[in-house]
Design an enzyme around this catalytic site. Structure first.
Site, PDB file in Angstrom:
ATOM      1  N   TYR A   1      -1.791  -0.393  10.479  1.00 20.64           N
ATOM      2  CA  TYR A   1      -1.766  -0.831   9.223  1.00 20.64           C
ATOM      3  C   TYR A   1      -0.499  -0.295   8.459  1.00 20.64           C
ATOM      4  O   TYR A   1       0.230  -1.154   7.623  1.00 20.64           O
ATOM      5  CB  TYR A   1      -2.986  -0.064   8.639  1.00 20.64           C
ATOM      6  CG  TYR A   1      -3.061  -0.448   7.078  1.00 20.64           C
ATOM      7  CD1 TYR A   1      -3.916  -1.537   6.701  1.00 20.64           C
ATOM      8  CD2 TYR A   1      -2.860   0.785   6.132  1.00 20.64           C
ATOM      9  CE1 TYR A   1      -3.949  -1.974   5.343  1.00 20.64           C
ATOM     10  CE2 TYR A   1      -3.064   0.025   4.875  1.00 20.64           C
ATOM     11  CZ  TYR A   1      -3.916  -1.084   4.471  1.00 20.64           C
ATOM     12  OH  TYR A   1      -3.939  -1.271   3.204  1.00 20.64           O
TER      13      TYR A   1
ATOM     14  N   SER B   1       0.779  -1.100   0.081  1.00 19.91           N
ATOM     15  CA  SER B   1      -0.020   0.089  -0.038  1.00 19.91           C
ATOM     16  C   SER B   1       0.934   1.233  -0.001  1.00 19.91           C
ATOM     17  O   SER B   1       2.040   1.027   0.395  1.00 19.91           O
ATOM     18  CB  SER B   1      -0.759   0.183   1.325  1.00 19.91           C
ATOM     19  OG  SER B   1      -1.557   1.374   1.628  1.00 19.91           O
TER      20      SER B   1
HETATM   21  N1  LIG Z   1      -8.730  -0.588  -0.659  1.00 23.24           N
HETATM   22  C1  LIG Z   1      -7.725   0.269  -0.928  1.00 23.24           C
HETATM   23  O1  LIG Z   1      -7.874   1.182  -0.768  1.00 23.24           O
HETATM   24  C2  LIG Z   1      -6.237  -0.597  -0.567  1.00 23.24           C
HETATM   25  C3  LIG Z   1      -5.328   0.360  -0.903  1.00 23.24           C
HETATM   26  C4  LIG Z   1      -3.879  -0.197  -0.746  1.00 23.24           C
HETATM   27  C5  LIG Z   1      -3.743  -1.454  -0.468  1.00 23.24           C
HETATM   28  N2  LIG Z   1      -4.983  -2.154  -0.368  1.00 23.24           N
HETATM   29  C6  LIG Z   1      -4.418  -3.710   0.169  1.00 23.24           C
HETATM   30  O2  LIG Z   1      -5.373  -4.490  -0.833  1.00 23.24           O
HETATM   31  C7  LIG Z   1      -5.628  -5.762  -0.313  1.00 23.24           C
HETATM   32  C8  LIG Z   1      -7.046  -6.141  -0.391  1.00 23.24           C
HETATM   33  O3  LIG Z   1      -8.011  -5.194  -0.030  1.00 23.24           O
HETATM   34  P1  LIG Z   1      -9.433  -4.592  -0.266  1.00 23.24           P
HETATM   35  O4  LIG Z   1      -9.474  -3.069  -0.283  1.00 23.24           O
HETATM   36  O5  LIG Z   1      -9.850  -5.491  -1.472  1.00 23.24           O
HETATM   37  O6  LIG Z   1     -10.083  -5.263   0.921  1.00 23.24           O
HETATM   38  P2  LIG Z   1     -11.439  -5.888   1.298  1.00 23.24           P
HETATM   39  O7  LIG Z   1     -12.510  -5.689   0.241  1.00 23.24           O
HETATM   40  O8  LIG Z   1     -11.821  -5.621   2.560  1.00 23.24           O
HETATM   41  O9  LIG Z   1     -11.098  -7.404   1.018  1.00 23.24           O
HETATM   42  C9  LIG Z   1     -10.289  -8.012   2.028  1.00 23.24           C
HETATM   43  C10 LIG Z   1     -10.107  -9.571   1.667  1.00 23.24           C
HETATM   44  O10 LIG Z   1      -9.205 -10.220   2.386  1.00 23.24           O
HETATM   45  C11 LIG Z   1      -9.841 -11.423   2.975  1.00 23.24           C
HETATM   46  N3  LIG Z   1      -9.162 -11.643   4.397  1.00 23.24           N
HETATM   47  C12 LIG Z   1      -9.431 -10.822   5.534  1.00 23.24           C
HETATM   48  N4  LIG Z   1      -8.932 -11.481   6.531  1.00 23.24           N
HETATM   49  C13 LIG Z   1      -8.854 -12.677   6.183  1.00 23.24           C
HETATM   50  C14 LIG Z   1      -8.050 -13.929   6.721  1.00 23.24           C
HETATM   51  N5  LIG Z   1      -7.952 -14.002   7.890  1.00 23.24           N
HETATM   52  N6  LIG Z   1      -7.921 -15.065   5.883  1.00 23.24           N
HETATM   53  C15 LIG Z   1      -8.112 -14.936   4.640  1.00 23.24           C
HETATM   54  N7  LIG Z   1      -8.452 -13.943   4.005  1.00 23.24           N
HETATM   55  C16 LIG Z   1      -8.837 -12.860   4.749  1.00 23.24           C
HETATM   56  C17 LIG Z   1     -11.297 -11.150   2.782  1.00 23.24           C
HETATM   57  O11 LIG Z   1     -12.074 -12.302   2.823  1.00 23.24           O
HETATM   58  P3  LIG Z   1     -12.716 -13.021   3.984  1.00 23.24           P
HETATM   59  O12 LIG Z   1     -13.303 -11.946   4.866  1.00 23.24           O
HETATM   60  O13 LIG Z   1     -13.963 -13.899   3.306  1.00 23.24           O
HETATM   61  O14 LIG Z   1     -11.786 -13.857   4.753  1.00 23.24           O
HETATM   62  C18 LIG Z   1     -11.461 -10.147   1.619  1.00 23.24           C
HETATM   63  O15 LIG Z   1     -11.524 -10.971   0.331  1.00 23.24           O
HETATM   64  C19 LIG Z   1      -5.376  -5.572   1.127  1.00 23.24           C
HETATM   65  O16 LIG Z   1      -4.015  -6.266   1.641  1.00 23.24           O
HETATM   66  C20 LIG Z   1      -5.291  -4.046   1.202  1.00 23.24           C
HETATM   67  O17 LIG Z   1      -4.375  -3.740   2.554  1.00 23.24           O
HETATM   68  C21 LIG Z   1      -5.954  -1.715  -0.518  1.00 23.24           C
END
Ligand SMILES: NC(=O)c1ccc[n+]([C@@H]2O[C@H](COP(=O)([O-])OP(=O)(O)OC[C@H]3O[C@@H](n4cnc5c(N)ncnc54)[C@H](OP(=O)(O)O)[C@@H]3O)[C@@H](O)[C@H]2O)c1
Length: 236
Positions: A158, A145
């Site tokens: 985070y 990130s």
């Molecule tokens: N969205 C942003 O603005 C952004 C920006 C920079 C980086 N990121 C990074 O991108 C990645 C994806 O984020 P997102 O925005 O798509 O978040 P999201 O919509 O909240 O999705 C998170 C995913 O992680 C899974 N997860 C969470 N805890 C878990 C566990 N203990 N075991 C297995 N799976 C788990 C969830 O699935 P289940 O709940 O079904 O397990 C879900 O599929 C993350 O690493 C985040 O830090 C996001």
């Protein structure tokens, strides 16, 4: 967009049940992956992602694995499935955020973020790396990130987890290059993502649009993040 991905046929994605993971799955299938091994805790959400992927790319084989990245047995099961399916791409994408005053966070919340975003990626990477080295090739992509490089008030833990993941990825990448080992390691550092993912409810929480908040840290789209994952895999 097909490129080398035609030969990188079996891709494992953690946290593929929604948000960026689900979009990355769709794009990898479109780019030519033959198999997807999708892991997350919520099977009903994974089933919906599978439905969408197969509708878009009928020839792709999608394997769903119930995965809690914080749980050692669950990770071992995911690795077993990946090995049985000759997996040669790992996208460490599962992640959580907790925005809070640092001094108000409990130890459990700190553990949740550090274990999900950093320690599980390190441990999964080690298992997959052994498998990839035996198979003489593979690609690891870690979803970091912009928070790994910029100060994030109310996101100290985070940011710590993502900075750790970036440092881990860069060091492992250097080790692979130095040792001439056939596995690539990349990090993706998105800014705030619009339209899907963990920041999409932030507009309501902050009273700012993501594009406005993103003026400080940058913003992007799920499609651009997915394209960056593919570029990383195809880059030698
Ligand atoms: N969205 C942003 O603005 C952004 C920006 C920079 C980086 N990121 C990074 O991108 C990645 C994806 O984020 P997102 O925005 O798509 O978040 P999201 O919509 O909240 O999705 C998170 C995913 O992680 C899974 N997860 C969470 N805890 C878990 C566990 N203990 N075991 C297995 N799976 C788990 C969830 O699935 P289940 O709940 O079904 O397990 C879900 O599929 C993350 O690493 C985040 O830090 C996001």
């Amino acid at each position: 967009m097909a490129g080398l991905l035609r030969f990188s046929s079996s891709c494992a994605i953690t946290g593929a049940s929604e948000g960026l993971g689900a979009v990355v799955a769709l794009h990898l299938a479109k780019a030519g992956a033959k198999k997807l091994i999708l892991g997350a805790r919520r099977m009903e959400k994974l089933l919906k992602v599978k439905e969408d992927v197969v509708k878009q790319s009928p020839s792709v084989d999608v394997i769903l694995v119930k995965l809690d990245v914080r749980d050692a047995e669950s990770r071992a099961n995911f690795v077993r499935e990946a090995r049985e399916n000759s997996c040669n791409v790992l996208v460490n994408n599962a992640g959580v955020d907790r925005n809070a005053f640092f001094e108000k966070m409990s130890d459990d919340e700190v553990d949740l973020v550090m274990e999900t975003n950093l320690l599980s990626c390190v441990k999964l990477t080690r298992s997959f790396l052994n498998m990839m080295l035996e198979a003489k090739g593979g690609h690891i992509v870690n979803m970091c990130s912009v928070a790994s490089q910029l100060p994030v008030p109310f996101g100290a833990i985070y940011a710590t987890s993502k900075a750790g993941l970036l440092g881990f990825s860069a060091s492992l990448r250097a080790e692979m290059i130095y040792e001439k080992k056939p596995v690539t390691v990349h990090s993706i550092c998105p800014g705030l993502v619009v339209d899907a993912g963990m920041a999409s409810d932030r507009e309501e929480r902050l009273g700012l649009t993501i594009r406005e908040a993103g003026r400080l840290v940058g913003w992007t789209t799920p499609k651009r993040v997915a394209e960056a994952v593919i570029m990383a895999i195809e880059y030698i």
